[in-house]
Design an enzyme around this catalytic site. Sequence first.
Site, short mmCIF file in Angstrom:
data_model
loop_
_atom_site.label_atom_id
_atom_site.label_comp_id
_atom_site.label_asym_id
_atom_site.label_seq_id
_atom_site.Cartn_x
_atom_site.Cartn_y
_atom_site.Cartn_z
N CYS A 118 0.82 -1.22 0.00
CA CYS A 118 0.00 0.00 0.00
C CYS A 118 0.85 1.27 0.00
O CYS A 118 0.35 2.35 -0.28
CB CYS A 118 -0.92 0.01 1.22
SG CYS A 118 -1.99 -1.42 1.29
N HIS A 259 -3.64 6.97 3.73
CA HIS A 259 -3.99 5.69 3.13
C HIS A 259 -5.43 5.35 3.49
O HIS A 259 -5.85 5.53 4.63
CB HIS A 259 -3.04 4.60 3.62
CG HIS A 259 -3.35 3.25 3.06
ND1 HIS A 259 -3.64 3.06 1.73
CD2 HIS A 259 -3.43 2.03 3.65
CE1 HIS A 259 -3.88 1.78 1.52
NE2 HIS A 259 -3.77 1.14 2.67
N ASN A 289 -10.07 -0.43 0.38
CA ASN A 289 -8.62 -0.26 0.35
C ASN A 289 -8.09 -0.76 -0.99
O ASN A 289 -8.14 -1.95 -1.28
CB ASN A 289 -8.02 -1.06 1.52
CG ASN A 289 -6.50 -0.99 1.59
OD1 ASN A 289 -5.86 -0.50 0.67
ND2 ASN A 289 -5.95 -1.48 2.67
O1 UT7 Z 1 -3.45 -1.48 3.88
C1 UT7 Z 1 -3.03 -1.99 5.09
C2 UT7 Z 1 -3.73 -3.26 5.29
N1 UT7 Z 1 -4.77 -3.42 6.17
C3 UT7 Z 1 -5.26 -2.63 7.15
O2 UT7 Z 1 -4.92 -1.52 7.38
C4 UT7 Z 1 -6.29 -3.28 8.02
C5 UT7 Z 1 -6.03 -3.07 9.49
N2 UT7 Z 1 -6.99 -3.73 10.33
C6 UT7 Z 1 -8.29 -3.40 10.38
O3 UT7 Z 1 -8.73 -2.51 9.69
C7 UT7 Z 1 -9.18 -4.11 11.37
O4 UT7 Z 1 -8.38 -4.87 12.26
C8 UT7 Z 1 -10.23 -5.04 10.70
C9 UT7 Z 1 -11.27 -4.20 10.00
C10 UT7 Z 1 -9.54 -5.97 9.71
C11 UT7 Z 1 -10.93 -5.88 11.75
O5 UT7 Z 1 -11.53 -5.07 12.73
P1 UT7 Z 1 -11.33 -5.38 14.27
O6 UT7 Z 1 -12.14 -4.43 15.00
O7 UT7 Z 1 -9.84 -5.40 14.53
O8 UT7 Z 1 -11.97 -6.82 14.40
P2 UT7 Z 1 -11.29 -8.19 14.82
O9 UT7 Z 1 -10.33 -8.66 13.81
O10 UT7 Z 1 -10.78 -8.03 16.21
O11 UT7 Z 1 -12.55 -9.14 14.83
C12 UT7 Z 1 -13.64 -8.95 15.70
C13 UT7 Z 1 -14.67 -10.01 15.40
C14 UT7 Z 1 -14.08 -11.41 15.32
O12 UT7 Z 1 -15.01 -12.28 15.93
P3 UT7 Z 1 -14.77 -12.82 17.42
O13 UT7 Z 1 -13.45 -13.55 17.36
O14 UT7 Z 1 -14.71 -11.60 18.27
O15 UT7 Z 1 -15.95 -13.70 17.63
C15 UT7 Z 1 -14.02 -11.68 13.85
O16 UT7 Z 1 -14.11 -13.04 13.57
O17 UT7 Z 1 -15.28 -9.77 14.14
C16 UT7 Z 1 -15.23 -10.94 13.34
N3 UT7 Z 1 -15.13 -10.58 11.95
C17 UT7 Z 1 -16.20 -10.32 11.18
N4 UT7 Z 1 -17.51 -10.33 11.44
C18 UT7 Z 1 -18.34 -10.01 10.44
C19 UT7 Z 1 -14.02 -10.42 11.20
N5 UT7 Z 1 -14.34 -10.04 9.95
C20 UT7 Z 1 -15.68 -9.98 9.92
C21 UT7 Z 1 -16.62 -9.66 8.92
N6 UT7 Z 1 -17.93 -9.68 9.22
N7 UT7 Z 1 -16.23 -9.32 7.68
#
Ligand code: UT7
Length: 327
Positions: A118, A259, A289
Amino acid sequence: MSNQTLRPVAIAGTGSYLPEKVLTNADLQRMVETSDEWITERTGIKERRIAAKHEATSDLAIAAGREALANAGVEAADLDLIIVATVTPDMAFPATACFVQKALGAPKATCFDVSAACSGFLYGMELARQFIATGSAERALVIGADKLSAIIDWTDRNTCVLFGDGAGAAVLQPAGEGSGEILSAYSGSNGNLDEILNVPGGGSRNPLTPETIGGKSNTMKMAGREVYRHAVQTMMSATKEAIARAGLTPDDIECFIPHQANLRIIETIADKLHIPMERFFVNLQAYGNTSAAAVAIALDEAQRSGRIKRGDHILMVVFGGGLTWAS
Ligand code: UT7
C-alpha cells in the site's frame, strides 16, 4: 551532490481509474458470513470496485496514466520515467510499467515497478522526485495500481470485505514559476513484521502448485488487529516527520490525504494528533482499500473536486505490508 544543485520538483497533474463493477456490502453479505452493519462500523467501507475479468493491473494503470498526462498537459512521448507501484503485476515480468509504456507510447522512458504494497505510490513518487531533482529525468509518470481482487480469498471474511481494485497516477516535473513543490519526504520499512500481512504462495519461496492453490496460500493473509496497531503508530509518526522536515506544523496543512484502509485508523490518527477530521480527505467508503492506488486516487479526487486549492499544503501518508510506510 550537494542539496543546492537539486531541483525542486512539482506534481504537474493527476489521474485515476476505477473499474465499473460495484461490489456492495449487501453483495458481500450473500458471499460470506458478514453484515453491512459490521463492515460499516468496523471500517467505514460501503462499496468497492472490482476489475472485469479481462482487465489486468496494467489496464487500470494505463487509464489512470492517460488521465494524469492529459491533466498535466504532458505528452507520453516526452516521459523519461514510468514507475508503477503494485503488488499485483500483470506477470512476474516484464514490469507492469513496460506494458504501460507500450500502450501510452513512451519510447524514451525507463520503466520499472516498485513493490511496497500500500506504500508503493509514495515510494515511487520519491524515486521519481530523486530522478528529476538530480537532473536524470525531466518528466516522470508515477502510477499506483492494484487488482487486489485477483489475490483475495473470497471465502475469508477477515480480508475480502476490505479491499478493491483501482489506479491513481501523477506526472512529476521540475517545479516552475508559481507551481507547487514537493517540500519533503519520509519513508521506512520493518521486514521483521513480514508475516502479519502477506501473500505467502506464488513466489519463488512457495511456487504455484496444485497444493499451494488448493491451500489458498496464493491469497492475502492478514493479522488485522496487529496491522491496525502498526498502521496507527507508523502513520502518526510519518505524518509528524514529513511535516517537521518541511519546516511546518500540522496547523499549516490544509488537507491530509491518508492511506484509505479503515476510517477508524484515520479517526484515531486525527484524534491523537488533534487535527479536525474535516481536514482529512476520505473516499474509502466508495472504494475500500485499493492498496498502492488508494492515496493516488484520493489525491486525484481531492484535486478534481476542488477540495485542494493552489497554495494549499498537502500531506500524504501511507502504510502497508512489508511493513512499509511513507509520507
Ligand atoms: O493497507 C493496510 C492493510 N490493512 C489494514 O490496514 C487493516 C487493518 N486492520 C483493520 O482494519 C481491522 O483490524 C479489521 C477491519 C480488519 C478488523 O476489525 P477489528 O475491529 O480489529 O476486528 P477483529 O479482527 O478483532 O474481529 C472482531 C470479530 C471477530 O469475531 P470474534 O473472534 O470476536 O468472535 C471476527 O471473527 O469480528 C469478526 N469478523 C467479522 N464479522 C463479520 C471479522 N471479519 C468480519 C466480517 N464480518 N467481515
